[in-house]
Design a protein around this motif. Structure first.
Motif, PDB file in Angstrom:
ATOM      1  N   ARG A  63     -39.303 -13.931 -37.499  1.00  0.00           N
ATOM      2  CA  ARG A  63     -39.733 -12.930 -38.590  1.00  0.00           C
ATOM      3  C   ARG A  63     -38.959 -13.212 -39.975  1.00  0.00           C
ATOM      4  NH1 ARG A  63     -40.674  -8.415 -41.141  1.00  0.00           N
ATOM      5  NH2 ARG A  63     -42.523  -7.177 -40.918  1.00  0.00           N
TER       6      ARG A  63
ATOM      7  N   GLN B  27     -39.455 -18.104 -45.882  1.00  0.00           N
ATOM      8  CA  GLN B  27     -40.543 -18.987 -46.428  1.00  0.00           C
ATOM      9  C   GLN B  27     -41.521 -18.420 -47.477  1.00  0.00           C
ATOM     10  OE1 GLN B  27     -42.705 -20.538 -42.908  1.00  0.00           O
ATOM     11  NE2 GLN B  27     -40.938 -21.556 -42.105  1.00  0.00           N
TER      12      GLN B  27
ATOM     13  N   ILE C 184     -39.861 -16.679 -41.470  1.00  0.00           N
ATOM     14  CA  ILE C 184     -41.056 -16.758 -42.205  1.00  0.00           C
ATOM     15  C   ILE C 184     -40.877 -15.855 -43.382  1.00  0.00           C
ATOM     16  CG2 ILE C 184     -43.424 -15.794 -41.973  1.00  0.00           C
ATOM     17  CD1 ILE C 184     -43.415 -16.090 -38.869  1.00  0.00           C
ATOM     18  N   ASN C 185     -40.364 -14.757 -43.333  1.00  0.00           N
ATOM     19  CA  ASN C 185     -40.032 -14.033 -44.856  1.00  0.00           C
ATOM     20  C   ASN C 185     -39.458 -14.738 -45.728  1.00  0.00           C
ATOM     21  OD1 ASN C 185     -41.198 -11.544 -44.163  1.00  0.00           O
ATOM     22  ND2 ASN C 185     -39.446 -10.619 -43.136  1.00  0.00           N
TER      23      ASN C 185
END
Lengths: 154, 154
Positions: free
Chosen positions: B94, B100, B97-98
DNA sequence: CTTGACCTTCAAGCGTACTTTAAGTCTCAG
DNA sequence: CTGAGACTTAAAGTACGCTTGAAGGTCAAG
């Protein structure tokens, strides 16, 4: 002065941040153009720096060299591109980046629900579902899902 | 029945969405393990499907096979991993992804200001500035800026 | 036991984006 | 004119993640 209006590969490399080998590679692909000395050394006009800046920015956005090449081909030939020309070229990137962000957000949200349920099972878990268009992009490294690599040069 | 509790490569391929060649490749890397028949054909336990689901999800997040391999190595050996084991493994994604997403948002915002000013000049424009750590990641395709590829397996 | 579908291994290929190497050539400040 | 340093080319190498091909072996229904 050794700072003429024509620059050698080394100087362009220093100023652009690209390795000389990368510049020669781009040259071989026609992404940048050079004149040659009598001894066949490359000489670049200063305008190449802006072109290289564009190339780097485009790479940052995720465009392939082929896409960049296509984008550069739409620049007006004959006259030196204006700021407006360059801006026009990169205007489409914003949407592209937004799409990338959306794809990642969707991925994150799926992950959240998958962690919640602990599923991660085949073809039933949205997060790992292979039918979410993957593996259909031929060989090569795929660091991110397909939709994060959609073709759309500014 | 030809649906035993041991599955051949073809069946695993069908059920997982991976090509048989990809499965053999993963096998060769030790990402998945198989028993063999007397005739040395691969036979997989059903658990491999969950493992493959994890692999696909991890690929979606941007992990390399090496990172995935390292992550899988932390699974409890001896007993079959529980849902909690798998969830633990993917919890770190998570944040990844954040990160990114943040990197892309920053890129987009830079682009906005660059289009506004029409700059795109070398080492002065934040959007194309090469000192923003690029080109220092060795050979290979780099579809996204370095910070979008930070190593951090769940 | 046959037969066709499925499986095996190994080596090489692919695609992107370069870098590296080797062997030799050019440029220009002094 | 000289010499250090910058440049040239072509071919091969690197990295990742597989796919493809060739040549052959296995499995299981009938």
């Amino acid at each position: 002065m050794h700072t003429r209006d024509l620059l050698g590969v080394g100087e362009v490399a220093r100023r652009s941040g690209f390795a000389p080998s990368a510049l020669r590679y781009y040259d071989s692909l026609g992404l940048i153009t050079s004149t040659r000395t009598a001894g066949s050394q490359r000489r670049y006009e200063r305008g190449v720096l802006r072109r290289l800046a564009f190339i780097r920015a485009a790479r940052n956005v995720g465009l392939t060299l082929e896409e960049i090449s296509a984008a550069l081909a739409t620049l007006p030939q004959g006259r030196t591109p204006t700021k407006a020309d360059w801006a026009k070229l990169s205007r489409g990137w914003r949407e592209r980046i937004n799409e990338q962000i959306e794809a990642l957000e969707s991925l994150r949200d799926k992950l959240d629900s998958c962690i919640g349920c602990g599923c991660l099972s085949m073809r039933t878990c949205a997060f790992s579902n292979p039918d979410d268009e993957l593996g259909d992009r031929g060989p090569g490294a795929r660091y991110l899902p397909g939709r994060l690599r959609a073709a759309d040069a500014g």
